[in-house]
Design a protein around this motif. Structure first.
Motif, PDB file in Angstrom:
ATOM      1  N   MET A   1      15.756   8.816   8.268  1.00  0.00           N
ATOM      2  CA  MET A   1      14.839   8.795   9.389  1.00  0.00           C
ATOM      3  C   MET A   1      13.814   7.671   9.207  1.00  0.00           C
ATOM      4  SD  MET A   1      14.428  10.446  12.197  1.00  0.00           S
ATOM      5  CE  MET A   1      13.185  10.417  13.432  1.00  0.00           C
ATOM      6  N   ASN A   2      13.394   7.463   7.970  1.00  0.00           N
ATOM      7  CA  ASN A   2      12.454   6.362   7.719  1.00  0.00           C
ATOM      8  C   ASN A   2      13.051   5.017   8.116  1.00  0.00           C
ATOM      9  OD1 ASN A   2      10.230   7.806   6.682  1.00  0.00           O
ATOM     10  ND2 ASN A   2      11.229   7.983   4.700  1.00  0.00           N
ATOM     11  N   LYS A   3      14.328   4.818   7.806  1.00  0.00           N
ATOM     12  CA  LYS A   3      14.986   3.558   8.170  1.00  0.00           C
ATOM     13  C   LYS A   3      15.097   3.416   9.685  1.00  0.00           C
ATOM     14  CE  LYS A   3      17.546   2.650   3.980  1.00  0.00           C
ATOM     15  NZ  LYS A   3      18.823   2.254   3.401  1.00  0.00           N
ATOM     16  N   LEU A   4      15.367   4.508  10.376  1.00  0.00           N
ATOM     17  CA  LEU A   4      15.442   4.472  11.842  1.00  0.00           C
ATOM     18  C   LEU A   4      14.088   4.095  12.433  1.00  0.00           C
ATOM     19  CD1 LEU A   4      16.873   4.955  14.534  1.00  0.00           C
ATOM     20  CD2 LEU A   4      16.288   7.373  14.297  1.00  0.00           C
ATOM     21  N   VAL A   5      13.024   4.708  11.939  1.00  0.00           N
ATOM     22  CA  VAL A   5      11.681   4.397  12.431  1.00  0.00           C
ATOM     23  C   VAL A   5      11.336   2.934  12.146  1.00  0.00           C
ATOM     24  CG1 VAL A   5       9.221   4.889  12.117  1.00  0.00           C
ATOM     25  CG2 VAL A   5      10.855   6.780  12.317  1.00  0.00           C
ATOM     26  N   GLN A   6      11.642   2.464  10.956  1.00  0.00           N
ATOM     27  CA  GLN A   6      11.370   1.063  10.617  1.00  0.00           C
ATOM     28  C   GLN A   6      12.151   0.116  11.534  1.00  0.00           C
ATOM     29  OE1 GLN A   6       9.032  -0.070   8.618  1.00  0.00           O
ATOM     30  NE2 GLN A   6       9.558  -2.134   9.234  1.00  0.00           N
ATOM     31  N   TYR A   7      13.421   0.430  11.769  1.00  0.00           N
ATOM     32  CA  TYR A   7      14.238  -0.391  12.671  1.00  0.00           C
ATOM     33  C   TYR A   7      13.630  -0.403  14.078  1.00  0.00           C
ATOM     34  CZ  TYR A   7      18.111  -1.836  15.636  1.00  0.00           C
ATOM     35  OH  TYR A   7      18.868  -2.477  16.572  1.00  0.00           O
ATOM     36  N   ALA A   8      13.223   0.766  14.564  1.00  0.00           N
ATOM     37  CA  ALA A   8      12.632   0.860  15.899  1.00  0.00           C
ATOM     38  C   ALA A   8      11.377  -0.007  15.993  1.00  0.00           C
ATOM     39  CB  ALA A   8      12.314   2.312  16.226  1.00  0.00           C
ATOM     40  N   LYS A   9      10.568   0.003  14.949  1.00  0.00           N
ATOM     41  CA  LYS A   9       9.365  -0.832  14.939  1.00  0.00           C
ATOM     42  C   LYS A   9       9.729  -2.313  14.950  1.00  0.00           C
ATOM     43  CE  LYS A   9       6.343   2.435  12.557  1.00  0.00           C
ATOM     44  NZ  LYS A   9       5.555   2.694  11.326  1.00  0.00           N
ATOM     45  N   GLU A  10      10.699  -2.698  14.152  1.00  0.00           N
ATOM     46  CA  GLU A  10      11.121  -4.096  14.092  1.00  0.00           C
ATOM     47  C   GLU A  10      11.654  -4.573  15.438  1.00  0.00           C
ATOM     48  OE1 GLU A  10      13.937  -4.214  10.880  1.00  0.00           O
ATOM     49  OE2 GLU A  10      12.382  -3.865   9.366  1.00  0.00           O
ATOM     50  N   GLU A  11      12.317  -3.676  16.155  1.00  0.00           N
ATOM     51  CA  GLU A  11      12.872  -4.024  17.462  1.00  0.00           C
ATOM     52  C   GLU A  11      11.880  -3.789  18.603  1.00  0.00           C
ATOM     53  OE1 GLU A  11      15.887  -5.477  18.030  1.00  0.00           O
ATOM     54  OE2 GLU A  11      16.003  -5.616  15.837  1.00  0.00           O
ATOM     55  N   GLU A  12      10.652  -3.398  18.223  1.00  0.00           N
ATOM     56  CA  GLU A  12       9.553  -3.171  19.163  1.00  0.00           C
ATOM     57  C   GLU A  12       9.823  -2.045  20.156  1.00  0.00           C
ATOM     58  OE1 GLU A  12       8.327  -6.937  20.802  1.00  0.00           O
ATOM     59  OE2 GLU A  12       7.936  -7.764  18.810  1.00  0.00           O
ATOM     60  N   PHE A  13      10.541  -1.035  19.706  1.00  0.00           N
ATOM     61  CA  PHE A  13      10.693   0.167  20.517  1.00  0.00           C
ATOM     62  C   PHE A  13       9.384   0.950  20.443  1.00  0.00           C
ATOM     63  CE2 PHE A  13      15.369   0.079  19.136  1.00  0.00           C
ATOM     64  CZ  PHE A  13      15.751  -0.657  20.242  1.00  0.00           C
ATOM     65  N   THR A  14       9.115   1.740  21.455  1.00  0.00           N
ATOM     66  CA  THR A  14       7.898   2.548  21.452  1.00  0.00           C
ATOM     67  C   THR A  14       8.177   4.024  21.220  1.00  0.00           C
ATOM     68  OG1 THR A  14       7.993   2.755  23.858  1.00  0.00           O
ATOM     69  CG2 THR A  14       6.639   0.963  22.937  1.00  0.00           C
ATOM     70  N   LYS A  15       9.460   4.423  21.333  1.00  0.00           N
ATOM     71  CA  LYS A  15       9.792   5.822  21.080  1.00  0.00           C
ATOM     72  C   LYS A  15      11.243   5.973  20.658  1.00  0.00           C
ATOM     73  CE  LYS A  15      11.031   7.257  25.759  1.00  0.00           C
ATOM     74  NZ  LYS A  15      10.738   8.175  26.846  1.00  0.00           N
ATOM     75  N   ILE A  16      11.477   7.105  20.012  1.00  0.00           N
ATOM     76  CA  ILE A  16      12.818   7.532  19.624  1.00  0.00           C
ATOM     77  C   ILE A  16      13.011   8.909  20.217  1.00  0.00           C
ATOM     78  CG2 ILE A  16      14.313   8.197  17.697  1.00  0.00           C
ATOM     79  CD1 ILE A  16      12.594   6.255  15.947  1.00  0.00           C
ATOM     80  N   LYS A  17      14.104   9.106  20.914  1.00  0.00           N
ATOM     81  CA  LYS A  17      14.378  10.406  21.524  1.00  0.00           C
ATOM     82  C   LYS A  17      15.361  11.167  20.640  1.00  0.00           C
ATOM     83  CE  LYS A  17      14.608  10.768  25.943  1.00  0.00           C
ATOM     84  NZ  LYS A  17      14.989  10.787  27.373  1.00  0.00           N
ATOM     85  N   VAL A  18      15.016  12.424  20.330  1.00  0.00           N
ATOM     86  CA  VAL A  18      15.879  13.275  19.516  1.00  0.00           C
ATOM     87  C   VAL A  18      16.120  14.594  20.243  1.00  0.00           C
ATOM     88  CG1 VAL A  18      15.192  12.273  17.314  1.00  0.00           C
ATOM     89  CG2 VAL A  18      13.946  14.235  18.194  1.00  0.00           C
ATOM     90  N   TYR A  19      17.264  15.176  19.951  1.00  0.00           N
ATOM     91  CA  TYR A  19      17.652  16.472  20.507  1.00  0.00           C
ATOM     92  C   TYR A  19      17.927  17.426  19.353  1.00  0.00           C
ATOM     93  CZ  TYR A  19      18.403  13.720  24.728  1.00  0.00           C
ATOM     94  OH  TYR A  19      18.238  12.879  25.795  1.00  0.00           O
ATOM     95  N   PRO A  20      16.912  18.128  18.860  1.00  0.00           N
ATOM     96  CA  PRO A  20      17.108  19.007  17.694  1.00  0.00           C
ATOM     97  C   PRO A  20      17.950  20.228  18.051  1.00  0.00           C
ATOM     98  CG  PRO A  20      14.886  19.249  18.539  1.00  0.00           C
ATOM     99  CD  PRO A  20      15.539  18.159  19.329  1.00  0.00           C
ATOM    100  N   ASN A  21      19.210  20.195  17.671  1.00  0.00           N
ATOM    101  CA  ASN A  21      20.121  21.281  17.999  1.00  0.00           C
ATOM    102  C   ASN A  21      21.092  21.487  16.841  1.00  0.00           C
ATOM    103  OD1 ASN A  21      21.824  23.156  19.075  1.00  0.00           O
ATOM    104  ND2 ASN A  21      22.547  21.890  20.760  1.00  0.00           N
ATOM    105  N   PRO A  22      20.751  22.392  15.924  1.00  0.00           N
ATOM    106  CA  PRO A  22      21.632  22.619  14.773  1.00  0.00           C
ATOM    107  C   PRO A  22      22.974  23.241  15.144  1.00  0.00           C
ATOM    108  CG  PRO A  22      19.880  24.242  14.817  1.00  0.00           C
ATOM    109  CD  PRO A  22      19.579  23.248  15.903  1.00  0.00           C
ATOM    110  N   ASN A  23      23.104  23.697  16.383  1.00  0.00           N
ATOM    111  CA  ASN A  23      24.349  24.313  16.835  1.00  0.00           C
ATOM    112  C   ASN A  23      25.167  23.409  17.754  1.00  0.00           C
ATOM    113  OD1 ASN A  23      23.815  26.791  15.464  1.00  0.00           O
ATOM    114  ND2 ASN A  23      22.313  27.242  17.046  1.00  0.00           N
TER     115      ASN A  23
END
Length: 60
Positions: A1-23
């Motif tokens: 997750m840290n790498k995803l956040v870092q990548y998003a920052k480098e690409e100047e994204f402002t948000k990451i959308k997640v769908y927490p669904n363990p099922n």
């Protein structure tokens, strides 16, 4: 997750959308002995929010 956040920052994204669904269908064959439940997943994702990146948590 840290790498995803870092990548998003480098690409100047402002948000990451997640769908927490363990099922979700793509996890049906996985062993869930150590899996997080939905509330734990939400708490986990919220830890990565900062002033540069918003984690948009979509509940299904």
């Amino acid at each position: 997750m840290n790498k995803l956040v870092q990548y998003a920052k480098e690409e100047e994204f402002t948000k990451i959308k997640v769908y927490p669904n363990p099922n979700a269908d793509n996890f049906k064959k996985d062993k869930k002995a150590n899996a997080l439940n939905k509330e734990q997943l939400i708490s986990f994702y919220q830890k990565f929010v900062d002033k540069e990146i918003k984690i948009d948590i979509e509940l299904l």
